[in-house]
Design an enzyme around this catalytic site. Sequence first.
Site, short mmCIF file in Angstrom:
data_model
loop_
_atom_site.label_atom_id
_atom_site.label_comp_id
_atom_site.label_asym_id
_atom_site.label_seq_id
_atom_site.Cartn_x
_atom_site.Cartn_y
_atom_site.Cartn_z
N LYS A 123 0.81 -1.22 0.00
CA LYS A 123 0.00 0.00 0.00
C LYS A 123 0.84 1.27 0.00
CE LYS A 123 -4.36 -1.62 1.90
NZ LYS A 123 -5.31 -1.54 3.01
N LYS A 207 -5.02 -10.31 -7.12
CA LYS A 207 -6.22 -10.34 -6.26
C LYS A 207 -7.26 -9.34 -6.77
CE LYS A 207 -6.08 -8.31 -2.30
NZ LYS A 207 -5.79 -7.82 -0.94
N LYS A 210 -10.16 -3.18 -4.82
CA LYS A 210 -10.76 -1.90 -5.21
C LYS A 210 -9.71 -0.95 -5.77
CE LYS A 210 -11.21 -1.05 -0.36
NZ LYS A 210 -12.22 -1.42 0.59
P1 TYM Z 1 -10.79 -4.99 3.76
O1 TYM Z 1 -11.76 -3.89 4.02
O2 TYM Z 1 -9.66 -4.75 2.83
O3 TYM Z 1 -11.54 -6.26 3.25
C1 TYM Z 1 -12.67 -6.76 3.94
C2 TYM Z 1 -12.71 -8.27 3.89
O4 TYM Z 1 -12.76 -8.72 2.55
C3 TYM Z 1 -11.75 -9.70 2.32
N1 TYM Z 1 -11.28 -9.59 0.93
C4 TYM Z 1 -11.26 -10.62 0.06
N2 TYM Z 1 -11.63 -11.90 0.21
C5 TYM Z 1 -11.49 -12.71 -0.87
N3 TYM Z 1 -11.00 -12.27 -2.07
C6 TYM Z 1 -10.61 -10.99 -2.25
N4 TYM Z 1 -10.14 -10.59 -3.43
C7 TYM Z 1 -10.73 -10.10 -1.13
N5 TYM Z 1 -10.45 -8.78 -0.97
C8 TYM Z 1 -10.79 -8.50 0.31
C9 TYM Z 1 -10.65 -9.33 3.32
O5 TYM Z 1 -9.80 -10.43 3.58
C10 TYM Z 1 -11.46 -8.92 4.52
O6 TYM Z 1 -11.86 -10.05 5.28
N6 TYM Z 1 -7.89 -4.99 7.74
C11 TYM Z 1 -9.21 -5.39 7.28
C12 TYM Z 1 -10.34 -4.75 8.06
C13 TYM Z 1 -10.23 -4.94 9.52
C14 TYM Z 1 -10.45 -6.16 10.23
C15 TYM Z 1 -10.24 -5.85 11.62
C16 TYM Z 1 -10.81 -7.46 9.85
C17 TYM Z 1 -9.90 -3.98 10.44
N7 TYM Z 1 -9.92 -4.53 11.70
C18 TYM Z 1 -10.38 -6.81 12.61
C19 TYM Z 1 -10.94 -8.42 10.85
C20 TYM Z 1 -10.73 -8.10 12.21
C21 TYM Z 1 -9.32 -4.97 5.84
O7 TYM Z 1 -8.66 -4.08 5.40
O8 TYM Z 1 -10.24 -5.56 5.16
#
Ligand code: TYM
Length: 345
Positions: A123, A207, A210
């Site tokens: 990032k 992957k 967004k």
């Molecule tokens: P974020 O917002 O990037 O993504 C949210 C969730 O979607 C999953 N994900 C995917 N799963 C499968 N294929 C993909 N291409 C894909 N892209 C995204 C992510 O694995 C995630 O589960 N850091 C986290 C948010 C967060 C969080 C937490 C999660 C903050 N605090 C505590 C769990 C527990 C994040 O950026 O997710």
Amino acid sequence: MTDDSSPAYNGPRRILSGIQASGALHLGNYLGALKRFVALQDQGAPVFVFVADLHAITVWQEPEKLTSQTREIAAAYLASGLDPARTIIFPQSAVRAHAELAWVFNCVARLGWLDRMTQFKEKSGKHKERASVGLYTYPVLQAADILLYKATEVPVGEDQKQHLELTRDIAQKFNNDFGAPGFFPLPEPVIQGPATRVMSLRDGQAKMSKSDPSDLSRINLTDDADTIAAKIRKAKTDPEPLPDSLDALGERPEARNLIAIYAALSDQSREQVLAQFAGQGFGAFKPKLAELAVESLAPVTAEMRRLMGDPAEIDRVLRAGAERAAEVADRTVAEVRQIVGFWNG
Ligand code: TYM
């Protein structure tokens, strides 16, 4: 780091996860996270699901958009089937204890641990020195999100695995350093289902994300039926017919991805999908996939749109959720303050 020196945590099972409030959701988020949260809702353990707005501002967010993005993620939770009577849905920033525990954890986590985080490297790109400090300590805040509720299970996509390992390391070091064995659990990542890593529709090695500049690479939860069908029609594939087993699928990343998406959308295994389509080419498979995707996503999209037209309803859910979450979070922080030795006169 190993886990074996920590005496077992013996508190109750709790499930927790979150999604960042940083723009449109895509099919990867839906299959890797949202759909999994809904599946875990009926397991008899409390489920906490939040909108990660504190995480969102690690990169610039227009203030007036952040509020609506927060409501949009909440709308997606509700539209996907999370039931606020059973699941605690709240905005992360509304529970102040997240920031407080994150500070304590900033003093527990080691620089060397954060230096290994691959997501920061991705990032921050070439100009690491221009990234916010928040982007660097992002996984420490994530550990606070999880441990504040003493969560034992965290459903996420594959890309969050390293952050969960760091969470376990922080929990263990806190327990050890402060002589509080078993105070925090060592949470388990729950990375399950056929679509834990949904790939780009344009490149089976990247992957779905967004931040991909090509909108054709992903299906957004806000795409209409024609757009979804067009994106699937244009998805990169190969000329071979589909085989009857996963092994025989071999090194065909685009084909693997579309099969995984079909399986996750239809609640089947990839083997079952292959059994159904063995011998057929993508000319036959793609229209079926498009039909399934439209049929599965249209009700979610429609309900999201309805809810976004009624922000007061979303806000009611978020307010009630924040209150319930704060009860649990405040209890943990009170214990942590005592363990750390903060003044409490
Ligand atoms: P974020 O917002 O990037 O993504 C949210 C969730 O979607 C999953 N994900 C995917 N799963 C499968 N294929 C993909 N291409 C894909 N892209 C995204 C992510 O694995 C995630 O589960 N850091 C986290 C948010 C967060 C969080 C937490 C999660 C903050 N605090 C505590 C769990 C527990 C994040 O950026 O997710």
